[in-house]
Design a protein around this motif. Structure first.
Motif, PDB file in Angstrom:
ATOM      1  N   VAL A   1       0.843  -1.208   0.000  1.00  8.25           N
ATOM      2  CA  VAL A   1       0.000   0.000   0.000  1.00  8.25           C
ATOM      3  C   VAL A   1       0.875   1.253   0.000  1.00  8.25           C
ATOM      4  N   GLU A   2       1.949   1.221   0.806  1.00 10.01           N
ATOM      5  CA  GLU A   2       2.774   2.419   1.009  1.00 10.01           C
ATOM      6  C   GLU A   2       3.521   2.837  -0.257  1.00 10.01           C
ATOM      7  N   SER A   3       3.752   1.894  -1.170  1.00 13.60           N
ATOM      8  CA  SER A   3       4.544   2.198  -2.373  1.00 13.60           C
ATOM      9  C   SER A   3       3.707   2.809  -3.496  1.00 13.60           C
ATOM     10  N   ARG A   4       2.372   2.869  -3.311  1.00 18.15           N
ATOM     11  CA  ARG A   4       1.509   3.438  -4.353  1.00 18.15           C
ATOM     12  C   ARG A   4       1.184   4.894  -4.068  1.00 18.15           C
ATOM     13  N   GLU A   5       0.858   5.635  -5.132  1.00 15.64           N
ATOM     14  CA  GLU A   5       0.449   7.030  -4.965  1.00 15.64           C
ATOM     15  C   GLU A   5      -0.893   7.089  -4.241  1.00 15.64           C
ATOM     16  N   ASP A   6      -1.865   6.283  -4.709  1.00 19.99           N
ATOM     17  CA  ASP A   6      -3.166   6.186  -4.047  1.00 19.99           C
ATOM     18  C   ASP A   6      -3.062   5.084  -2.994  1.00 19.99           C
ATOM     19  N   LYS A   7      -3.153   5.465  -1.720  1.00 19.51           N
ATOM     20  CA  LYS A   7      -2.931   4.517  -0.621  1.00 19.51           C
ATOM     21  C   LYS A   7      -4.159   3.675  -0.290  1.00 19.51           C
TER      22      LYS A   7
ATOM     23  N   VAL B   1     -15.178  -8.573   2.577  1.00 22.71           N
ATOM     24  CA  VAL B   1     -13.862  -7.991   2.872  1.00 22.71           C
ATOM     25  C   VAL B   1     -14.004  -6.474   2.859  1.00 22.71           C
ATOM     26  N   MET B   2     -13.629  -5.840   3.983  1.00 19.87           N
ATOM     27  CA  MET B   2     -13.734  -4.388   4.108  1.00 19.87           C
ATOM     28  C   MET B   2     -12.370  -3.802   4.484  1.00 19.87           C
ATOM     29  N   PHE B   3     -12.066  -2.632   3.929  1.00 17.16           N
ATOM     30  CA  PHE B   3     -10.809  -1.949   4.240  1.00 17.16           C
ATOM     31  C   PHE B   3     -11.103  -0.631   4.945  1.00 17.16           C
ATOM     32  N   VAL B   4     -10.355  -0.348   6.014  1.00 14.88           N
ATOM     33  CA  VAL B   4     -10.466   0.934   6.710  1.00 14.88           C
ATOM     34  C   VAL B   4      -9.384   1.856   6.150  1.00 14.88           C
ATOM     35  N   TYR B   5      -9.789   3.051   5.760  1.00 12.00           N
ATOM     36  CA  TYR B   5      -8.826   3.997   5.176  1.00 12.00           C
ATOM     37  C   TYR B   5      -9.133   5.407   5.665  1.00 12.00           C
ATOM     38  N   ARG B   6      -8.049   6.113   6.104  1.00 13.20           N
ATOM     39  CA  ARG B   6      -8.195   7.527   6.509  1.00 13.20           C
ATOM     40  C   ARG B   6      -7.165   8.366   5.754  1.00 13.20           C
ATOM     41  N   ASP B   7      -7.659   9.267   4.945  1.00 14.66           N
ATOM     42  CA  ASP B   7      -6.785  10.099   4.115  1.00 14.66           C
ATOM     43  C   ASP B   7      -5.915  11.011   4.970  1.00 14.66           C
ATOM     44  N   ASP B   8      -6.469  11.500   6.092  1.00 17.17           N
ATOM     45  CA  ASP B   8      -5.703  12.454   6.905  1.00 17.17           C
ATOM     46  C   ASP B   8      -4.442  11.814   7.502  1.00 17.17           C
ATOM     47  N   TYR B   9      -4.436  10.490   7.676  1.00 23.27           N
ATOM     48  CA  TYR B   9      -3.269   9.789   8.219  1.00 23.27           C
ATOM     49  C   TYR B   9      -2.068   9.965   7.294  1.00 23.27           C
TER      50      TYR B   9
END
Length: 508
Positions: free
Chosen positions: A399-405, A425-433
């Motif tokens: 995830v960290e190596s992509r532009e869009d995380k 399958v659910m993913f938690v994502y926070r842009d502010d992080y």
């Protein structure tokens, strides 16, 4: 049963005075009668072919004959005394199965073709009993020290796992088809429940409005995976759902009688955090007092009174926490069964998958195989107990190596088995992080004007992302995929519904 073999030095029966002298359970007369019935009429095979195997026969000769009958019948060929004699003659095994005389004797042993199903059950039952005897001998030999490297707790886990595997095999003769009429009745019942429930939630509510709208609640037998990178709030979301489900169970129980004790509850297995840390987090969320301030004691008397008041309210919730580190799938299964039997069970939450161990006594060849065994075990547990199971999972660093995380299914660690076994399958994502890590630094710009422009843009992006999180449903076997916007308060690690109508963003 292969995972429960005794050590090379342990002979069956050693340490079992008297028991080893007994003759293992068998019924040779039933074996002969069944084989006679099969030779007389191959249609009788339909009654036993689904579950009976050659190794279930106590007499190896009978097992060989059954194997020959099974192979010919499944190939659409005739299996009688004449064709079997020719086959055994050709393979040189005729003398080993007693010759033509024994095949003729089997025909005379037949009592009736109609009884073939009952004979099969008798043979299968005797085989199960022999397996229990063998298993019991291994348990006793281990207890006497046949495998010194296994302590008593490991032996208990291994015995439980072996019994579970045998129980799964022991149910092989059960089950079968469900009439379409019966299946339709069940489907209509679920649809009626969704229709009569406000919001159309037919499953167990999660306490998150938009998630319930997307999934219809948590459904029995489903395995749900919540995944994310460290710091995204996986545990906070899982505890929010566990808390919401427990409140729903309590509310349903007290609708008729306010003093009623709920006949169900939520089991939360916290492999990373201790039970008191988890309780502190829940209290911080509900009382809206920072967990960090609680730990340092930097709260006022008013805050502390609020803290106690909320703790009394939460004490009645049917929420059970187990903080055993590195718990095995077999131990988790045993504890869930016990909880369901004694207090009832509506939901299981595991935090998190990669910290679990496979069943004691098993030695997976790789980490991928180990995770596969755990996810398969959790899915089997969901089906067996007919409750939803939520398991948290870490994501790989890809995830960290992509532009869009934003995470994708391929980012799941050991993703093949997790993605395959999961219903959701659910993913938690926070842009502010991630935005926080990309704050512009003045040294990186030629002049102050460019730096100020970058800083203004960054601040605007931070404002847009502030207190917002995304729950990305990447897979849902029974419904749509898509992204759900959630409210997130970092101070209280609290998730909630996002109110898009007002500026504050929080809807409760």
């Amino acid at each position: 049963m292969n995972n429960f073999d005794p050590s090379p030095g342990a002979t069956p029966g050693s340490g079992l005075l008297g028991l080893s002298q007994r003759i293992p359970p068998s019924n040779l007369a039933a074996e002969q009668a069944l084989l006679g019935a099969l030779l007389a009429n191959n249609k009788a095979f339909e009654r036993v072919g689904e579950y009976l195997a050659p190794e279930h026969f106590a007499d190896p000769v009978h097992g060989r004959i059954f194997h020959a009958i099974k192979r010919r019948v499944e190939a659409g060929q005739l299996a009688d005394a004449v064709t079997l004699r020719a086959e055994f003659e050709h393979s040189g095994l005729l003398d080993e199965v007693g010759g033509p005389a024994y095949l003729a004797q089997l025909l005379s042993a037949m009592v009736g073709v109609i009884n073939a199903g009952e004979y099969g059950q008798v043979i299968y039952d005797a085989w199960l009993r022999r397996q229990l005897v063998d298993l019991g001998e291994v348990v006793v030999n281990r207890a006497f020290g046949a495998q010194a490297e296994l302590d008593a707790k490991a032996q208990l886990e291994s015995a439980e796992q072996a019994l579970f595997e045998l129980a799964k095999e022991g149910g092989a003769g059960e089950g079968g088809f469900l009439t379409f009429e019966r299946a339709l009745t069940i489907a209509v019942h679920h649809a009626e429940k969704a229709f009569t429930t406000p919001g159309g939630v037919s499953g167990l509510p999660t306490g998150l409005r938009d998630l319930d709208n997307k999934t219809g609640g948590l459904h029995p037998s489903d395995l749900l995976i919540i995944a994310g990178r460290p710091g995204m709030g996986k545990t906070a979301l899982a505890t929010k759902i566990a808390f919401g489900a427990a409140k729903s169970v309590l509310r349903a129980a007290q609708e008729a009688d306010p003093n009623a004790v709920p006949k169900g509850g939520v089991a939360l297995f916290s492999l990373e955090m201790s039970a008191d840390q988890l309780a502190t987090r829940l209290l911080a969320e509900e009382s809206r007092i920072s967990g960090d301030r609680i730990r340092r004691g930097e709260i006022s008397q008013r805050d502390f009174d609020r803290f106690l008041e909320v703790s009394r309210e939460l004490a009645s919730l049917p929420l059970h926490i187990d903080d055993t580190p590195a718990i095995s799938i077999s131990a988790l299964r045993t504890r869930c069964r016990r909880l369901q039997r004694t207090k009832g069970l509506d939901l299981i939450v595991v935090d998190y998958l990669q910290l679990m161990r496979p069943a004691a006594g098993t030695r997976p060849e790789s980490r991928v195989l180990e995770i596969s065994m755990i996810t398969q075990g959790l899915k089997a547990l969901a089906k067996e107990l007919s409750v939803p199971v939520i398991a948290l999972s870490q994501l790989s660093r890809a995830v960290e190596s992509r532009e869009d995380k934003r995470p994708q299914l391929s980012d799941l660690r050991e993703s093949g088995s997790i993605e395959q076994d999961a219903d959701v399958v659910m993913f938690v994502y926070r842009d502010d992080y991630y935005l926080m890590q990309r704050a512009p630094k003045e040294l990186a710009f030629d002049n102050a004007e460019k730096f100020q422009g970058a800083l203004d843009k960054w601040q605007k992006d931070m404002e847009m992302a502030h207190n917002k999180a995304e729950l990305i449903i990447a897979k849902q076997r029974h419904g749509p995929t898509g992204t759900i916007k959630l409210f997130f308060e970092a101070e209280f690690t609290r998730f909630g519904d996002l109110d898009t109508q007002h500026d504050d963003g929080f809807a409760g």
